[in-house]
Design a protein around this motif. Structure first.
Motif, PDB file in Angstrom:
ATOM      1  N   SER A  74      42.145  36.779  39.830  1.00 43.52           N
ATOM      2  CA  SER A  74      41.539  35.472  40.103  1.00 43.52           C
ATOM      3  C   SER A  74      42.535  34.485  40.697  1.00 43.52           C
ATOM      4  O   SER A  74      42.141  33.526  41.356  1.00 43.52           O
ATOM      5  CB  SER A  74      40.959  34.888  38.817  1.00 43.52           C
ATOM      6  OG  SER A  74      41.976  34.735  37.826  1.00 43.52           O
ATOM      7  N   GLY A  75      43.833  34.715  40.462  1.00 42.02           N
ATOM      8  CA  GLY A  75      44.847  33.796  40.965  1.00 42.02           C
ATOM      9  C   GLY A  75      45.545  34.273  42.216  1.00 42.02           C
ATOM     10  O   GLY A  75      46.432  33.586  42.729  1.00 42.02           O
ATOM     11  N   VAL A  76      45.163  35.439  42.720  1.00 44.47           N
ATOM     12  CA  VAL A  76      45.825  35.996  43.909  1.00 44.47           C
ATOM     13  C   VAL A  76      44.904  35.836  45.103  1.00 44.47           C
ATOM     14  O   VAL A  76      43.866  36.496  45.202  1.00 44.47           O
ATOM     15  CB  VAL A  76      46.191  37.481  43.695  1.00 44.47           C
ATOM     16  CG1 VAL A  76      46.782  38.082  44.957  1.00 44.47           C
ATOM     17  CG2 VAL A  76      47.179  37.615  42.537  1.00 44.47           C
ATOM     18  N   ARG A  77      45.304  34.950  46.008  1.00 44.94           N
ATOM     19  CA  ARG A  77      44.486  34.665  47.187  1.00 44.94           C
ATOM     20  C   ARG A  77      45.061  35.265  48.463  1.00 44.94           C
ATOM     21  O   ARG A  77      44.334  35.462  49.428  1.00 44.94           O
ATOM     22  CB  ARG A  77      44.351  33.145  47.362  1.00 44.94           C
ATOM     23  CG  ARG A  77      43.638  32.457  46.203  1.00 44.94           C
ATOM     24  CD  ARG A  77      42.249  33.033  46.017  1.00 44.94           C
ATOM     25  NE  ARG A  77      41.552  32.449  44.875  1.00 44.94           N
ATOM     26  CZ  ARG A  77      40.377  32.863  44.422  1.00 44.94           C
ATOM     27  NH1 ARG A  77      39.798  33.911  45.006  1.00 44.94           N
ATOM     28  NH2 ARG A  77      39.803  32.282  43.393  1.00 44.94           N
ATOM     29  N   ARG A  78      46.383  35.523  48.475  1.00 42.52           N
ATOM     30  CA  ARG A  78      46.987  36.058  49.694  1.00 42.52           C
ATOM     31  C   ARG A  78      48.100  37.022  49.310  1.00 42.52           C
ATOM     32  O   ARG A  78      48.968  36.690  48.491  1.00 42.52           O
ATOM     33  CB  ARG A  78      47.531  34.933  50.569  1.00 42.52           C
ATOM     34  CG  ARG A  78      47.952  35.394  51.979  1.00 42.52           C
ATOM     35  CD  ARG A  78      48.173  34.189  52.908  1.00 42.52           C
ATOM     36  NE  ARG A  78      48.352  34.618  54.299  1.00 42.52           N
ATOM     37  CZ  ARG A  78      49.543  34.805  54.875  1.00 42.52           C
ATOM     38  NH1 ARG A  78      50.664  34.602  54.198  1.00 42.52           N
ATOM     39  NH2 ARG A  78      49.620  35.186  56.130  1.00 42.52           N
ATOM     40  N   PHE A 137      42.710  43.743  44.305  1.00 44.57           N
ATOM     41  CA  PHE A 137      42.564  42.290  44.326  1.00 44.57           C
ATOM     42  C   PHE A 137      41.429  41.940  45.291  1.00 44.57           C
ATOM     43  O   PHE A 137      41.661  41.554  46.440  1.00 44.57           O
ATOM     44  CB  PHE A 137      43.877  41.626  44.757  1.00 44.57           C
ATOM     45  CG  PHE A 137      45.013  41.859  43.803  1.00 44.57           C
ATOM     46  CD1 PHE A 137      45.239  40.991  42.736  1.00 44.57           C
ATOM     47  CD2 PHE A 137      45.852  42.963  43.947  1.00 44.57           C
ATOM     48  CE1 PHE A 137      46.275  41.201  41.840  1.00 44.57           C
ATOM     49  CE2 PHE A 137      46.899  43.182  43.061  1.00 44.57           C
ATOM     50  CZ  PHE A 137      47.109  42.306  42.001  1.00 44.57           C
ATOM     51  N   ASP A 191      39.396  39.580  45.861  1.00 44.16           N
ATOM     52  CA  ASP A 191      39.181  38.248  46.424  1.00 44.16           C
ATOM     53  C   ASP A 191      40.330  37.799  47.322  1.00 44.16           C
ATOM     54  O   ASP A 191      40.309  36.670  47.833  1.00 44.16           O
ATOM     55  CB  ASP A 191      39.000  37.222  45.297  1.00 44.16           C
ATOM     56  CG  ASP A 191      37.769  37.502  44.450  1.00 44.16           C
ATOM     57  OD1 ASP A 191      36.745  37.910  45.033  1.00 44.16           O
ATOM     58  OD2 ASP A 191      37.834  37.335  43.221  1.00 44.16           O
ATOM     59  N   ALA A 192      41.326  38.641  47.515  1.00 45.37           N
ATOM     60  CA  ALA A 192      42.527  38.237  48.234  1.00 45.37           C
ATOM     61  C   ALA A 192      42.475  38.642  49.700  1.00 45.37           C
ATOM     62  O   ALA A 192      41.910  39.683  50.063  1.00 45.37           O
ATOM     63  CB  ALA A 192      43.766  38.841  47.574  1.00 45.37           C
ATOM     64  N   GLU A 193      43.103  37.815  50.533  1.00 46.32           N
ATOM     65  CA  GLU A 193      43.414  38.208  51.897  1.00 46.32           C
ATOM     66  C   GLU A 193      44.662  39.079  51.846  1.00 46.32           C
ATOM     67  O   GLU A 193      45.649  38.706  51.200  1.00 46.32           O
ATOM     68  CB  GLU A 193      43.682  36.983  52.774  1.00 46.32           C
ATOM     69  CG  GLU A 193      44.138  37.334  54.182  1.00 46.32           C
ATOM     70  CD  GLU A 193      44.726  36.152  54.944  1.00 46.32           C
ATOM     71  OE1 GLU A 193      44.902  36.277  56.161  1.00 46.32           O
ATOM     72  OE2 GLU A 193      45.034  35.127  54.297  1.00 46.32           O
ATOM     73  N   ARG A 212      38.811  40.503  55.305  1.00 45.70           N
ATOM     74  CA  ARG A 212      39.887  39.785  54.598  1.00 45.70           C
ATOM     75  C   ARG A 212      41.240  40.476  54.804  1.00 45.70           C
ATOM     76  O   ARG A 212      42.099  40.443  53.935  1.00 45.70           O
ATOM     77  CB  ARG A 212      39.566  39.622  53.115  1.00 45.70           C
ATOM     78  CG  ARG A 212      39.254  40.919  52.380  1.00 45.70           C
ATOM     79  CD  ARG A 212      38.725  40.659  50.971  1.00 45.70           C
ATOM     80  NE  ARG A 212      38.425  41.890  50.278  1.00 45.70           N
ATOM     81  CZ  ARG A 212      39.289  42.558  49.531  1.00 45.70           C
ATOM     82  NH1 ARG A 212      40.517  42.093  49.332  1.00 45.70           N
ATOM     83  NH2 ARG A 212      38.939  43.674  48.920  1.00 45.70           N
ATOM     84  N   ASP A 222      50.731  34.844  47.179  1.00 48.30           N
ATOM     85  CA  ASP A 222      50.723  34.923  45.716  1.00 48.30           C
ATOM     86  C   ASP A 222      51.304  36.244  45.231  1.00 48.30           C
ATOM     87  O   ASP A 222      51.740  36.345  44.082  1.00 48.30           O
ATOM     88  CB  ASP A 222      49.286  34.786  45.191  1.00 48.30           C
ATOM     89  CG  ASP A 222      48.627  33.498  45.651  1.00 48.30           C
ATOM     90  OD1 ASP A 222      49.084  32.427  45.239  1.00 48.30           O
ATOM     91  OD2 ASP A 222      47.672  33.593  46.456  1.00 48.30           O
ATOM     92  N   ARG A 227      54.335  31.548  46.390  1.00 44.61           N
ATOM     93  CA  ARG A 227      53.806  30.317  45.821  1.00 44.61           C
ATOM     94  C   ARG A 227      54.213  30.238  44.352  1.00 44.61           C
ATOM     95  O   ARG A 227      54.526  31.261  43.735  1.00 44.61           O
ATOM     96  CB  ARG A 227      52.287  30.296  45.967  1.00 44.61           C
ATOM     97  CG  ARG A 227      51.834  30.285  47.429  1.00 44.61           C
ATOM     98  CD  ARG A 227      50.360  30.611  47.575  1.00 44.61           C
ATOM     99  NE  ARG A 227      49.956  30.602  48.981  1.00 44.61           N
ATOM    100  CZ  ARG A 227      48.786  31.063  49.426  1.00 44.61           C
ATOM    101  NH1 ARG A 227      47.914  31.604  48.569  1.00 44.61           N
ATOM    102  NH2 ARG A 227      48.504  31.007  50.721  1.00 44.61           N
TER     103      ARG A 227
END
Length: 303
Positions: free
Chosen positions: A60-64, A83, A85-87, A113, A132, A158
């Motif tokens: 949930s906290g990893v976006r890239r 992951f 939801d991550a790019e 993505r 991330d 980050r």
């Protein structure tokens, strides 16, 4: 910075085959698919590693995510799977492999993505952006000043982000000590030859600096908080699947090509036989081929 190792190269491995030449002269139309198939052999090991990273860096906290030294994108795909939801950004110095990684992402359904950046460490760091999670698998040792490169990668994280540095483990084993031809212990001698090639490769890099390979200490020196290390095992007993034996045949042929100055004639002759698809004693026709390998992932967090 392209990973030419057993997971991504038709030789190997780490077992890396460190027979490095001018990548621009390689036939990537042939080499790329071989690298991809070799990486797929190791996918179960790296899928375990990606799942472990999911515990250290909740999805949930990893976006890239940056996969630095991505090769044809097999591990980038496993990271995309872990992951969702991550790019995921594949970073490599070889445009042909990046194109292959993009095609793989589209084929497997995560192309929306997925992105690529053509860059070489350490000069290309500014083009990568922040992340991330950074996966640096078998890429740092291709940089002369590893300490500086690691600090540069750490600076891209980050706050709270995690870097996963894949260096070390155990040399892969594929054959029994006694194989019915040549002297026992061929793979031990191949490891010794690989170590000599590795040292020659490191010595040839620009601005190369010798470092004690205490990765936890180097991560700390980069201003990061080391969070641990874990080794992952790939254990495929004999008789190995055809995919493994095919990968090994290509691997051995590749390693033989760079071993003339390091191995004796009898070992070279045995390698020729092992890689020969028509030889009854070749790895494609043997029932005693297996794959046992371990890779170590060192992690640290940006506080």
């Amino acid at each position: 910075m392209t990973r030419h190792d057993e997971h991504h190269a038709p030789h190997h491995h780490h077992q890396h085959d460190h027979t490095h030449g001018d990548a621009g002269h390689l036939d990537w139309a042939t080499m790329g698919p071989l690298l991809e198939r070799g990486a797929e052999v190791y996918a179960p090991l790296y899928r375990q590693a990606a799942a472990w990273l999911g515990e250290l860096a909740p999805a949930s906290g990893v976006r890239r995510i940056l996969d630095v030294g991505s090769g044809p994108g097999v591990i980038a795909g496993l990271l995309a799977e872990a992951f969702p939801d991550a790019e995921v950004v594949a970073v490599d110095a070889t445009p042909e492999l990046l194109a292959q990684a993009r095609a793989r992402a589209e084929r497997l359904g995560y192309g929306g993505r997925f992105d690529t950046v053509e860059a070489e460490l350490p000069d290309g760091l500014d083009a990568l952006g922040t992340a991330d999670l950074i996966w640096a698998g078998d890429s740092l040792h291709h940089v002369g000043d590893q300490r500086a490169a690691l600090a540069g990668l750490g600076g891209l994280l980050r706050p709270g982000g995690v870097i996963a540095l894949v260096e070390g483990g155990l040399p892969a084993r594929h054959l029994p000590r006694v194989i019915g031809m040549g002297r026992p212990g061929l793979e031990v001698r191949l490891d010794a030859a690989n170590a000599e090639r590795f040292e020659a490769m490191r010595a040839s890099l620009p601005d190369t600096k010798e470092e004690v390979e205490d990765w936890r200490a180097l991560l700390g020196a980069a201003g990061l908080d080391p969070t641990g290390a874990r080794s992952f095992l790939l254990d495929l007993p004999a008789p190995a699947p055809a995919q493994v034996r095919e990968h090994l045949a290509v691997n051995l042929a590749h390693r033989r090509g760079g071993s003339e100055e390091f191995l004796k004639e009898d070992d070279l002759a045995v390698l020729d036989r092992l890689a020969d698809p028509e030889d009854p004693a070749g790895v494609l026709n043997r029932s005693d081929v297996f794959l046992l390998a371990a890779r170590t992932v060192h992690t640290a967090r940006r506080v």
